[in-house]
Write an enzyme that holds these catalytic residues in place. Structure first.
Site, PDB file in Angstrom:
ATOM      1  N   TYR A  76       0.655  -1.097   0.044  1.00  0.00           N
ATOM      2  CA  TYR A  76       0.181  -0.013   0.501  1.00  0.00           C
ATOM      3  C   TYR A  76       1.021   0.976  -0.196  1.00  0.00           C
ATOM      4  CZ  TYR A  76      -3.723  -2.684   0.782  1.00  0.00           C
ATOM      5  OH  TYR A  76      -4.437  -4.502   0.862  1.00  0.00           O
ATOM      6  N   SER A  77       0.831   2.063  -0.801  1.00  0.00           N
ATOM      7  CA  SER A  77       1.842   3.551  -0.433  1.00  0.00           C
ATOM      8  C   SER A  77       1.399   4.155   0.532  1.00  0.00           C
ATOM      9  CB  SER A  77       0.809   4.214  -2.150  1.00  0.00           C
ATOM     10  OG  SER A  77       0.854   3.560  -3.336  1.00  0.00           O
ATOM     11  N   CYS A 256      -0.619   7.570 -11.048  1.00  0.00           N
ATOM     12  CA  CYS A 256      -0.513   6.730 -10.045  1.00  0.00           C
ATOM     13  C   CYS A 256      -1.977   5.852 -10.037  1.00  0.00           C
ATOM     14  CB  CYS A 256       0.005   6.768  -8.789  1.00  0.00           C
ATOM     15  SG  CYS A 256       0.066   5.662  -7.126  1.00  0.00           S
ATOM     16  N   TYR A 297      -1.746  -0.616 -10.472  1.00  0.00           N
ATOM     17  CA  TYR A 297      -1.282  -1.935  -9.532  1.00  0.00           C
ATOM     18  C   TYR A 297      -3.116  -2.210  -9.884  1.00  0.00           C
ATOM     19  CZ  TYR A 297      -2.726   2.009  -6.022  1.00  0.00           C
ATOM     20  OH  TYR A 297      -3.361   2.454  -5.888  1.00  0.00           O
TER      21      TYR A 297
HETATM   22  P1  FAD Z   1      -6.734  -9.743  -3.236  1.00  0.00           P
HETATM   23  O1  FAD Z   1      -7.055 -11.032  -2.111  1.00  0.00           O
HETATM   24  O2  FAD Z   1      -5.677 -10.093  -3.238  1.00  0.00           O
HETATM   25  O3  FAD Z   1      -7.319 -10.730  -4.522  1.00  0.00           O
HETATM   26  C1  FAD Z   1      -6.528  -9.833  -5.674  1.00  0.00           C
HETATM   27  C2  FAD Z   1      -6.607 -10.215  -6.842  1.00  0.00           C
HETATM   28  O4  FAD Z   1      -6.198 -11.713  -7.236  1.00  0.00           O
HETATM   29  C3  FAD Z   1      -8.504 -10.728  -7.549  1.00  0.00           C
HETATM   30  O5  FAD Z   1      -8.882  -9.635  -7.686  1.00  0.00           O
HETATM   31  C4  FAD Z   1      -8.168 -11.551  -8.296  1.00  0.00           C
HETATM   32  O6  FAD Z   1      -7.689 -11.304  -9.407  1.00  0.00           O
HETATM   33  C5  FAD Z   1      -7.299 -12.971  -7.903  1.00  0.00           C
HETATM   34  N1  FAD Z   1      -7.019 -13.558  -7.009  1.00  0.00           N
HETATM   35  C6  FAD Z   1      -6.987 -13.687  -5.659  1.00  0.00           C
HETATM   36  N2  FAD Z   1      -7.877 -14.325  -4.712  1.00  0.00           N
HETATM   37  C7  FAD Z   1      -7.433 -15.819  -5.486  1.00  0.00           C
HETATM   38  C8  FAD Z   1      -8.605 -16.927  -5.974  1.00  0.00           C
HETATM   39  N3  FAD Z   1      -8.254 -18.006  -5.106  1.00  0.00           N
HETATM   40  N4  FAD Z   1      -8.326 -16.961  -7.131  1.00  0.00           N
HETATM   41  C9  FAD Z   1      -7.904 -16.464  -8.188  1.00  0.00           C
HETATM   42  N5  FAD Z   1      -7.659 -15.472  -8.058  1.00  0.00           N
HETATM   43  C10 FAD Z   1      -7.567 -14.849  -7.294  1.00  0.00           C
HETATM   44  N6  FAD Z   1      -4.456  -0.487  -2.514  1.00  0.00           N
HETATM   45  C11 FAD Z   1      -4.798   0.699  -2.018  1.00  0.00           C
HETATM   46  O7  FAD Z   1      -6.248   0.456  -1.623  1.00  0.00           O
HETATM   47  N7  FAD Z   1      -4.110   1.190  -1.852  1.00  0.00           N
HETATM   48  C12 FAD Z   1      -3.166   1.636  -2.260  1.00  0.00           C
HETATM   49  O8  FAD Z   1      -2.303   2.861  -1.730  1.00  0.00           O
HETATM   50  C13 FAD Z   1      -2.222   0.882  -2.493  1.00  0.00           C
HETATM   51  N8  FAD Z   1      -1.258   0.941  -2.672  1.00  0.00           N
HETATM   52  C14 FAD Z   1      -0.848  -0.017  -4.212  1.00  0.00           C
HETATM   53  C15 FAD Z   1       1.106   0.592  -4.608  1.00  0.00           C
HETATM   54  C16 FAD Z   1       1.593  -0.995  -4.884  1.00  0.00           C
HETATM   55  C17 FAD Z   1       3.041  -1.045  -5.033  1.00  0.00           C
HETATM   56  C18 FAD Z   1       0.960  -2.118  -5.234  1.00  0.00           C
HETATM   57  C19 FAD Z   1       1.538  -3.180  -6.510  1.00  0.00           C
HETATM   58  C20 FAD Z   1      -0.228  -2.151  -5.165  1.00  0.00           C
HETATM   59  C21 FAD Z   1      -1.018  -1.642  -3.939  1.00  0.00           C
HETATM   60  N9  FAD Z   1      -2.299  -1.639  -4.202  1.00  0.00           N
HETATM   61  C22 FAD Z   1      -2.786  -0.541  -3.461  1.00  0.00           C
HETATM   62  C23 FAD Z   1      -3.111  -2.211  -3.913  1.00  0.00           C
HETATM   63  C24 FAD Z   1      -2.644  -3.259  -2.830  1.00  0.00           C
HETATM   64  O9  FAD Z   1      -1.867  -4.015  -2.646  1.00  0.00           O
HETATM   65  C25 FAD Z   1      -3.991  -4.597  -3.029  1.00  0.00           C
HETATM   66  O10 FAD Z   1      -3.677  -5.385  -4.685  1.00  0.00           O
HETATM   67  C26 FAD Z   1      -5.461  -5.015  -3.352  1.00  0.00           C
HETATM   68  O11 FAD Z   1      -5.753  -4.276  -1.932  1.00  0.00           O
HETATM   69  C27 FAD Z   1      -6.374  -6.234  -2.787  1.00  0.00           C
HETATM   70  O12 FAD Z   1      -5.780  -6.890  -2.611  1.00  0.00           O
HETATM   71  P2  FAD Z   1      -6.851  -7.740  -1.620  1.00  0.00           P
HETATM   72  O13 FAD Z   1      -5.461  -8.965  -0.695  1.00  0.00           O
HETATM   73  O14 FAD Z   1      -7.802  -7.163  -0.980  1.00  0.00           O
HETATM   74  O15 FAD Z   1      -6.859  -8.922  -2.301  1.00  0.00           O
END
Ligand code: FAD
Ligand code: A2P
Length: 297
Positions: A76-77, A256, A297
């Protein structure tokens, strides 16, 4: 704004325990869960030095049912200035949107993302496990004072600019800074009051692209999905001012947010490059000169 960039002070094997001191919803309550964006502030006792433009790693608790191993970290940024919202160097803030996804294999819809939903639901007093900070490519250069900056964000991509703009204006910035921010609705504009307040600086301009309330005035020149107002259309509207900045050899542009946003923005940059007489790709030139930074992202 410093040469010594702190990196990976805390790792998965040796994470930092931080306490949640704030979890504030930034968007209208009348909007649904997909528009639920939180400003989280985490306080720690150890030193977690960071710069705006870097990211923090968050380790969601519990194990991943698919792998049986602990959940992987999510980035997360950083959404605060390096001194933190409290100004004492002991906090970091994040800007997190609840993520939901559809499983095309099983047909299941609106599955809550693991880490974003965990973070949006944390309570004041909870402990959060952190790694990082990570990344050094998206920070502001130390010689920032007279450079022009163009910051472009969609959604939570605004996070890094909150701290960057605070630091620029706190430190006597004399260049021109322009912020282009794309959101769905007028009542989900993250940190809008803070950015509005910077308008008191004559060298700051702020453009909001509200996709579901405004139409793209240049659908022929800058095509967007359903002719919506996207950041690239706003940029095209003010292309002359952008060209003025981008012709300066030390100006910089930061993008971004949503993966894919750059595909609609680069053609606008190419048009600006042509207006400046650039023969080859203007995007390639900006990248080669380290003046175009992309974090999607
Ligand atoms: P997850 O559960 O990880 O799911 C994410 C994706 O993974 C889904 O959309 C799906 O495509 C896939 N997935 C998950 N489970 C499965 C499965 N069982 N089978 C198949 N596919 C699956 N987010 C913010 O809100 N704010 C920020 O400032 C921010 N900054 C970021 C900075 C960087 C450099 C990067 C790389 C990412 C940033 N993000 C930010 C995004 C954040 O890191 C997460 O990716 C986002 O919150 C989703 O994570 P999650 O755990 O909620 O979702
Ligand atoms: P829309 O969702 O109306 O198509 P999000 O809220 O999903 O983070 O998106 C932030 C803003 O970015 C929204 O206004 C969204 O519009 C817009 N957007 C979506 N896709 C693109 C794109 N390819 N380029 C620029 N903006 C986009």
């Amino acid at each position: 704004m410093a040469q010594n960039v702190p990196l990976n002070l805390f790792t998965v094997k040796s994470p930092l325990a931080a306490e949640v001191i704030e979890n504030k919803r930034l968007t209208a309550l009348s909007r649904g869960p997909k528009n639920d964006v939180r400003h989280l502030t985490l306080r720690y006792k150890e030193k977690y030095a960071y710069l705006p433009g870097q990211s923090a790693g968050i380790l969601p608790p519990a194990t991943d049912p698919v792998t049986g191993k602990p959940h992987k970290l999510r980035l997360y940024s950083v959404a605060s200035e390096s001194a933190g919202d409290a100004g004492d160097g002991q906090t970091v803030s994040l800007c997190v949107v609840r993520h939901f996804w559809d499983n095309s294999v099983t047909g299941e819809k609106n599955i809550p993302g693991v880490c974003s939903n965990y973070l949006c639901d944390v309570k004041v007093g909870d402990s959060v496990s952190m790694t990082g900070p990570s990344g050094r490519h998206f920070i502001i250069p130390e010689d920032f004072k007279h450079r022009d900056f163009i910051f472009v964000a969609t959604g939570t991509g605004i996070a890094p600019y909150r701290g960057m703009l605070k630091e620029l204006f706190d430190r006597g910035y004399e260049g021109n800074a322009a912020l282009y921010f794309g959101v769905q609705y007028g009542d989900v504009i993250l940190y809008d009051d803070e950015f509005e307040a910077y308008r008191k600086h004559k060298n700051f301009s702020y453009f909001k692209a509200i996709s579901r309330e405004q139409a793209n005035p240049f659908p022929g020149e800058v095509p967007t999905r359903n002719n919506k107002m996207y950041v690239q259309a706003k940029m095209y509207v003010s292309r002359e001012a952008l060209a003025e900045s981008l012709k300066k050899p030390d100006s910089m542009m930061y993008l971004c947010g949503l993966k894919g946003m750059e595909e609609g923005i680069f053609p606008v940059l190419e048009k600006i490059g042509q207006s400046l007489g650039t023969q080859d790709s203007f995007v390639a030139k900006l990248k080669a000169e380290q003046r175009l930074k992309v974090e999607v992202y």
